[in-house]
Design an enzyme around this catalytic site. Structure first.
Site, PDB file in Angstrom:
ATOM      1  N   GLY A   1      44.252  27.102 -23.899  1.00  0.00           N
ATOM      2  CA  GLY A   1      42.849  26.750 -24.131  1.00  0.00           C
ATOM      3  C   GLY A   1      42.651  26.203 -25.531  1.00  0.00           C
ATOM      4  O   GLY A   1      41.888  25.259 -25.746  1.00  0.00           O
TER       5      GLY A   1
ATOM      6  N   ASP B   1      41.449  39.087 -28.162  1.00  0.00           N
ATOM      7  CA  ASP B   1      42.788  38.976 -27.582  1.00  0.00           C
ATOM      8  C   ASP B   1      43.518  40.320 -27.559  1.00  0.00           C
ATOM      9  O   ASP B   1      44.541  40.460 -26.884  1.00  0.00           O
ATOM     10  CB  ASP B   1      43.628  37.964 -28.382  1.00  0.00           C
ATOM     11  CG  ASP B   1      43.124  36.536 -28.169  1.00  0.00           C
ATOM     12  OD1 ASP B   1      42.368  36.306 -27.218  1.00  0.00           O
ATOM     13  OD2 ASP B   1      43.488  35.659 -28.976  1.00  0.00           O
TER      14      ASP B   1
ATOM     15  N   LYS C   1      39.612  34.253 -19.881  1.00  0.00           N
ATOM     16  CA  LYS C   1      40.868  34.028 -20.610  1.00  0.00           C
ATOM     17  C   LYS C   1      41.960  33.518 -19.661  1.00  0.00           C
ATOM     18  O   LYS C   1      41.664  33.049 -18.577  1.00  0.00           O
ATOM     19  CB  LYS C   1      41.274  35.318 -21.317  1.00  0.00           C
ATOM     20  CG  LYS C   1      40.277  35.731 -22.406  1.00  0.00           C
ATOM     21  CD  LYS C   1      40.236  34.678 -23.496  1.00  0.00           C
ATOM     22  CE  LYS C   1      39.151  34.942 -24.506  1.00  0.00           C
ATOM     23  NZ  LYS C   1      38.983  33.853 -25.462  1.00  0.00           N
TER      24      LYS C   1
ATOM     25  N   ARG D   1      40.971  38.972 -17.386  1.00  0.00           N
ATOM     26  CA  ARG D   1      41.698  40.091 -17.990  1.00  0.00           C
ATOM     27  C   ARG D   1      41.076  41.449 -17.671  1.00  0.00           C
ATOM     28  O   ARG D   1      41.780  42.461 -17.685  1.00  0.00           O
ATOM     29  CB  ARG D   1      41.789  39.896 -19.514  1.00  0.00           C
ATOM     30  CG  ARG D   1      42.795  38.826 -19.864  1.00  0.00           C
ATOM     31  CD  ARG D   1      43.048  38.705 -21.359  1.00  0.00           C
ATOM     32  NE  ARG D   1      44.127  37.737 -21.553  1.00  0.00           N
ATOM     33  CZ  ARG D   1      44.335  37.071 -22.679  1.00  0.00           C
ATOM     34  NH1 ARG D   1      43.568  37.276 -23.730  1.00  0.00           N
ATOM     35  NH2 ARG D   1      45.346  36.209 -22.771  1.00  0.00           N
TER      36      ARG D   1
ATOM     37  N   ARG E   1      49.264  38.226 -22.283  1.00  0.00           N
ATOM     38  CA  ARG E   1      48.797  39.461 -22.941  1.00  0.00           C
ATOM     39  C   ARG E   1      48.743  40.641 -21.959  1.00  0.00           C
ATOM     40  O   ARG E   1      48.913  41.786 -22.343  1.00  0.00           O
ATOM     41  CB  ARG E   1      47.447  39.238 -23.629  1.00  0.00           C
ATOM     42  CG  ARG E   1      47.547  38.151 -24.701  1.00  0.00           C
ATOM     43  CD  ARG E   1      46.667  38.326 -25.894  1.00  0.00           C
ATOM     44  NE  ARG E   1      46.654  37.091 -26.655  1.00  0.00           N
ATOM     45  CZ  ARG E   1      47.544  36.759 -27.606  1.00  0.00           C
ATOM     46  NH1 ARG E   1      48.504  37.589 -27.933  1.00  0.00           N
ATOM     47  NH2 ARG E   1      47.466  35.608 -28.231  1.00  0.00           N
TER      48      ARG E   1
HETATM   49  C1  S3P Z   1      41.540  31.063 -30.175  1.00  0.00           C
HETATM   50  C2  S3P Z   1      40.277  31.543 -29.930  1.00  0.00           C
HETATM   51  C3  S3P Z   1      39.972  32.563 -28.932  1.00  0.00           C
HETATM   52  C4  S3P Z   1      41.223  33.321 -28.478  1.00  0.00           C
HETATM   53  C5  S3P Z   1      42.384  32.409 -28.236  1.00  0.00           C
HETATM   54  C6  S3P Z   1      42.714  31.615 -29.475  1.00  0.00           C
HETATM   55  C7  S3P Z   1      41.713  30.006 -31.175  1.00  0.00           C
HETATM   56  O1  S3P Z   1      39.399  31.932 -27.788  1.00  0.00           O
HETATM   57  O2  S3P Z   1      40.948  34.086 -27.333  1.00  0.00           O
HETATM   58  O3  S3P Z   1      43.518  33.155 -27.855  1.00  0.00           O
HETATM   59  O4  S3P Z   1      42.849  29.760 -31.608  1.00  0.00           O
HETATM   60  O5  S3P Z   1      40.712  29.393 -31.541  1.00  0.00           O
HETATM   61  P1  S3P Z   1      37.829  31.616 -27.759  1.00  0.00           P
HETATM   62  O6  S3P Z   1      37.527  30.880 -28.972  1.00  0.00           O
HETATM   63  O7  S3P Z   1      37.573  30.793 -26.550  1.00  0.00           O
HETATM   64  O8  S3P Z   1      37.168  32.961 -27.679  1.00  0.00           O
END
Ligand code: S3P
Length: 435
Positions: free
Chosen positions: A93, A314, A341, A345, A390
């Site tokens: 993501g 996370d 996620k 989760r 995770r």
């Molecule tokens: C991340 C932001 C988080 C996190 C992901 C990494 C990042 O997601 O859960 O593992 O590197 O910006 P969200 O910003 O969608 O909450």
């Protein structure tokens, strides 16, 4: 591949945790748009980060490895070249959302996609603010992948009040903001991780940020930098919890990232009674780091409020495991972001906790876990992980405190963030068996 996590007598020793995933993505992207060559050390060599690296190469950036460091020959904010092939971000993501922001300000079209899990994740959260800035971007009918971006005449800065606490959304807007007319202002009700802001500042951007507000002002260029990536706190979390819940443990983790927007788990575990010493405070660029010493501890239950959630999002799966071995009922408020996620989760953890025979239930928007106490041993079972790294690592840690073992389904997902998990874990005294 098959992973069985067998009960362990305790963890000992000292390791250096590989580079942080969030910071690795940002370092590669910022270096690629700086005016010259940057050097990155301790880059996380996970599938997620390598997918971002490969997409940048596909966009015409030269990136090579020499003596354990990566060299990135940056081409400026608009120096990327059109990729004839669709860009593939695998499970990540972060990779796809950050790169969408950057590709929004290029003068060529792009198509972005990912694996089965990423293809189900919500993209409306970036599409909406980017469209408000004037970007031509669309996803599928359901606002999922693939994403198509075509060049826009004008991109404007926006004043954006974040509907969800998300560093990925904030960062997509900030990367697009680099090519926008006027300032870009983001208001957050709950502070998400600020690695993009710190990295932009390190590369010389004109950016101001505080807990609730980020303002990016006109920035003409990024100056290339030497970047050392801190150890990943989220990866460390698995061994921190393992050492706390396993009797006869005493481990030291070196050069772990201590960014205050990431370490809510640490504070929670200390409040629960965890014997964790933080020392050798220092910094890599704008990111604080420290060494951690963790010893076996008797843990009490915890209370996670909505204010804590963004800064331990996370780490919730592994905190659920810690809570299972704690005394008393732990509660977690407003954790619905967990459903969006790499897997749902909440559902995945509930299914595994049920198999562990740990009572858990939802009371309105509060998730509760009845801790079984320090002498609890999980029964043997097969943990379904839904190809979520995770979830896999959380139940692998639970297996160390089992009556004999826990088997982990699709453990390959671990390579998306922490390919060294099994080897480093076994070096500390975990009993991970791969066949
Ligand atoms: C991340 C932001 C988080 C996190 C992901 C990494 C990042 O997601 O859960 O593992 O590197 O910006 P969200 O910003 O969608 O909450």
């Amino acid at each position: 591949m098959k992973l069985i996590s067998k009960s362990s007598e305790g963890l000992h020793g000292e390791i250096k945790i590989p580079g942080d995933k969030s910071i690795s993505h940002r370092a590669l992207i910022c270096a690629s748009i700086s005016d010259g060559t940057s050097k990155i050390s301790n880059l996380q060599e996970s599938e997620d980060v390598i997918n971002t690296l490969n997409s940048l190469k596909q966009l015409g950036i030269s990136i090579y490895k020499k003596n354990d460091s990566y060299f990135v020959e940056g081409k400026g904010f608009r120096g990327l070249k059109e990729s004839k092939k669709q860009l593939y971000f695998g499970n990540s993501g972060t990779g796809i959302r950050l790169m969408s922001g950057l590709l929004s300000i290029q003068d060529f079209p792009s198509s972005l996609t990912g694996d089965e899990s990423l293809s189900k994740r919500p993209m409306k959260r970036i599409i909406e603010p980017l469209i408000k800035m004037g970007v031509n971007i669309c996803g599928s009918k359901e606002n999922t992948l693939p994403l198509q971006i075509t060049p826009s005449e004008n991109i404007d800065g926006i004043n954006y009040e974040m509907p969800v606490a998300s560093a990925q959304v904030k960062s997509a807007i900030l990367f697009a903001g680099l090519g926008a007319q006027g300032d870009t202002k983001i208001i957050e009700h709950s502070t998400s991780r600020d690695h993009t802001e710190r990295m932009f500042e390190y590369f010389g951007a004109s950016i101001n940020y505080s807990e609730k507000e980020t303002v990016l002002k006109k920035t003409d260029k990024f100056t290339p930098q030497i970047i050392e990536i801190p150890g990943d706190f989220s990866s460390s979390a698995f061994f921190i919890v393992a050492a706390l819940i396993l009797k006869n443990s005493d481990i030291t983790l070196r050069e772990v990232g201590m960014n205050p927007t990431r370490i809510a788990l640490l504070n929670k575990l200390i409040e629960m009674g965890g014997d964790i010493q933080v020392f050798n405070h220092s910094s890599f660029g704008k990111e604080p780091i420290a060494d951690l010493n963790i010893k076996s501890s008797v843990l009490n239950s915890c209370e996670v409020s909505s204010d804590d959630v963004a800064n331990l999002i996370d780490e919730l799966p592994i905190l659920f495991v810690a809570s299972s071995f704690a005394e008393g009922i732990s509660s977690f408020k407003e954790i619905e972001e967990l459903k969006h996620k790499e897997s749902d989760r909440l559902k995945a953890m509930q299914a595994g906790l049920d198999k562990m025979k740990v009572k858990n239930f939802l009371d309105g928007d509060v998730f509760c876990i009845e801790g079984m106490g320090k002498d609890f041993k999980s029964p043997n079972f097969l943990a379904e992980t839904f190809y979520d790294h995770r979830i896999a690592m959380s139940f692998a840690i639970a297996g160390l405190n089992s009556s004999s073992s826990i088997e982990i389904s699709s453990p390959e997902s671990i390579n998306t963030s922490f390919p060294e998990f099994i080897d480093l874990g076994n070096r500390l005294g975990c009993n991970f068996e791969v066949s």
